[in-house]
Write a protein that holds these residues in place. Structure first.
Motif, PDB file in Angstrom:
ATOM      1  N   LYS A 132       2.430   1.650 -15.173  1.00 16.10           N
ATOM      2  CA  LYS A 132       1.845   1.197 -16.096  1.00 16.10           C
ATOM      3  C   LYS A 132       3.026   0.950 -17.360  1.00 16.10           C
ATOM      4  O   LYS A 132       2.674   0.454 -18.379  1.00 16.10           O
ATOM      5  CB  LYS A 132       0.885   2.497 -16.443  1.00 16.10           C
ATOM      6  N   GLU A 133       4.288   1.435 -17.020  1.00 15.70           N
ATOM      7  CA  GLU A 133       5.342   1.351 -18.259  1.00 15.70           C
ATOM      8  C   GLU A 133       5.770  -0.042 -18.113  1.00 15.70           C
ATOM      9  O   GLU A 133       6.435  -0.484 -19.022  1.00 15.70           O
ATOM     10  CB  GLU A 133       6.336   2.321 -17.833  1.00 15.70           C
ATOM     11  N   PHE A 134       5.248  -0.963 -17.205  1.00 15.25           N
ATOM     12  CA  PHE A 134       6.014  -2.376 -16.906  1.00 15.25           C
ATOM     13  C   PHE A 134       4.984  -3.412 -17.750  1.00 15.25           C
ATOM     14  O   PHE A 134       3.753  -3.151 -17.742  1.00 15.25           O
ATOM     15  CB  PHE A 134       6.215  -2.459 -15.466  1.00 15.25           C
ATOM     16  N   ASP A 135       5.794  -4.557 -17.704  1.00 15.55           N
ATOM     17  CA  ASP A 135       4.801  -5.820 -18.275  1.00 15.55           C
ATOM     18  C   ASP A 135       3.830  -6.443 -17.214  1.00 15.55           C
ATOM     19  O   ASP A 135       3.057  -7.097 -17.411  1.00 15.55           O
ATOM     20  CB  ASP A 135       5.710  -6.698 -18.733  1.00 15.55           C
ATOM     21  N   VAL A 136       4.650  -6.381 -16.250  1.00 15.14           N
ATOM     22  CA  VAL A 136       4.172  -7.121 -14.823  1.00 15.14           C
ATOM     23  C   VAL A 136       4.084  -6.432 -13.508  1.00 15.14           C
ATOM     24  O   VAL A 136       5.270  -5.670 -13.489  1.00 15.14           O
ATOM     25  CB  VAL A 136       4.675  -8.512 -14.517  1.00 15.14           C
ATOM     26  N   THR A 137       3.443  -6.557 -12.731  1.00 14.56           N
ATOM     27  CA  THR A 137       3.603  -6.069 -11.435  1.00 14.56           C
ATOM     28  C   THR A 137       3.635  -7.067 -10.340  1.00 14.56           C
ATOM     29  O   THR A 137       2.545  -8.058 -10.332  1.00 14.56           O
ATOM     30  CB  THR A 137       2.259  -4.982 -11.004  1.00 14.56           C
ATOM     31  N   ILE A 138       4.429  -7.144  -9.362  1.00 13.89           N
ATOM     32  CA  ILE A 138       4.524  -8.089  -8.385  1.00 13.89           C
ATOM     33  C   ILE A 138       4.358  -7.154  -7.147  1.00 13.89           C
ATOM     34  O   ILE A 138       4.973  -6.048  -6.830  1.00 13.89           O
ATOM     35  CB  ILE A 138       5.784  -8.835  -8.294  1.00 13.89           C
ATOM     36  N   VAL A 139       3.254  -7.491  -6.123  1.00  8.44           N
ATOM     37  CA  VAL A 139       3.308  -6.904  -5.059  1.00  8.44           C
ATOM     38  C   VAL A 139       4.134  -7.387  -4.003  1.00  8.44           C
ATOM     39  O   VAL A 139       4.045  -8.557  -3.665  1.00  8.44           O
ATOM     40  CB  VAL A 139       1.760  -6.767  -4.529  1.00  8.44           C
ATOM     41  N   ASN A 140       4.942  -6.757  -3.234  1.00  8.94           N
ATOM     42  CA  ASN A 140       5.838  -7.239  -2.375  1.00  8.94           C
ATOM     43  C   ASN A 140       5.298  -7.319  -0.829  1.00  8.94           C
ATOM     44  O   ASN A 140       5.517  -6.547   0.133  1.00  8.94           O
ATOM     45  CB  ASN A 140       7.227  -6.282  -2.111  1.00  8.94           C
ATOM     46  N   SER A 142       0.825  -1.056   0.069  1.00  3.63           N
ATOM     47  CA  SER A 142       0.070  -0.029   0.052  1.00  3.63           C
ATOM     48  C   SER A 142       0.791   1.213  -0.074  1.00  3.63           C
ATOM     49  O   SER A 142       2.167   1.146   0.274  1.00  3.63           O
ATOM     50  CB  SER A 142      -0.877  -0.098   1.275  1.00  3.63           C
ATOM     51  N   TRP A 143       0.309   2.387  -0.362  1.00  5.16           N
ATOM     52  CA  TRP A 143       1.181   3.612  -0.307  1.00  5.16           C
ATOM     53  C   TRP A 143       1.542   4.102   1.083  1.00  5.16           C
ATOM     54  O   TRP A 143       2.782   4.441   1.266  1.00  5.16           O
ATOM     55  CB  TRP A 143       0.018   4.863  -0.843  1.00  5.16           C
TER      56      TRP A 143
END
Ligand code: 5GP
Length: 202
Positions: A169-177, A135-136
């Motif tokens: 949004k520039e990335f192919d995939v997001t992983i949440v840590n 989260s932020w």
């Protein structure tokens, strides 16, 4: 980006570029990959910043003087480089990345956003992964948690973090840590692993 067989999944790649906002834990996730997947080759960056206690030259970074970094730029030895936190220069030596890929090893770069954008230009076939905080509020906590910075410095860091988060949004995939080992496994799951190159041969 899809592999044609699973429209919802990105195509896996031999070269993964891991980036994300400051303090999200990229280095910790990269260390977890190093510990549990020695078959993954992880680039050792060159930097002009001095080593911290416990950091080993050639393992954590190649610690180089400014003149050496200038030479690397002039000789086009760096795949990308950037000034990070307005403090020091960091760059990815090109040769070792090319050798790892030529040897068929899965390879990973853990770099800042400016560097990831440069690699996107020169190696668009890489898979670009954005590591995101849960989260932020959590990112803010990690960024200013120590409470040792001035009000001005805190404001500057938060403004930078907000901008960095907008790069997702520039990335192919997001992983949440959420959890480091889980994030590391998700990351390795995106890589093409070559089982013909077992770790003891590398
Ligand atoms: P630290 O000094 O805390 O080890 O790293 C500071 C920042 O530099 C981190 O955000 C890390 O991702 C970034 N960084 C490390 N190596 C490289 C590199 O080779 N290129 C770029 N562009 N950034 C790097």
């Amino acid at each position: 980006m899809t592999d044609g067989t699973s429209p919802d999944l990105p195509a896996r790649s031999r070269l993964v570029v891991l980036a994300g906002p400051t303090a999200v834990g990229k280095g910790t996730v990269a260390a977890a990959v190093r510990a549990s997947h020695p078959e993954v080759w992880i680039s050792v960056s060159a930097t002009t910043r001095p080593p911290r206690p416990g950091e080993i030259d050639g393992v954590h970074y190649r610690f180089v003087p400014d003149e050496e970094f200038d030479r690397m730029i002039a000789d086009d030895d760096l795949l990308e480089w950037a000034v990070v936190h307005k403090a020091a220069r960091y760059g990815t030596p090109r040769g070792p990345v090319m050798e790892a890929l030529a040897a068929g090893r899965p390879a990973m770069l853990e770099i800042d956003l400016q560097g990831a954008r440069q690699v996107r230009e020169t190696m668009p076939q890489a898979l670009f992964v954005f590591l995101k905080p849960p989260s932020w509020e959590e990112l803010v906590r990690r960024l200013i948690g120590r409470g040792t910075e001035s009000e001005e410095e805190r404001a500057r860091r938060l403004a930078t973090a907000r901008e960095e988060m907008a790069a997702e949004k520039e990335f192919d995939v997001t992983i949440v840590n959420h959890e480091v080992h889980d994030a590391a496994e998700q990351l390795v799951g995106l890589m093409v692993l070559d089982h013909e190159h077992p770790p003891n041969n590398l």
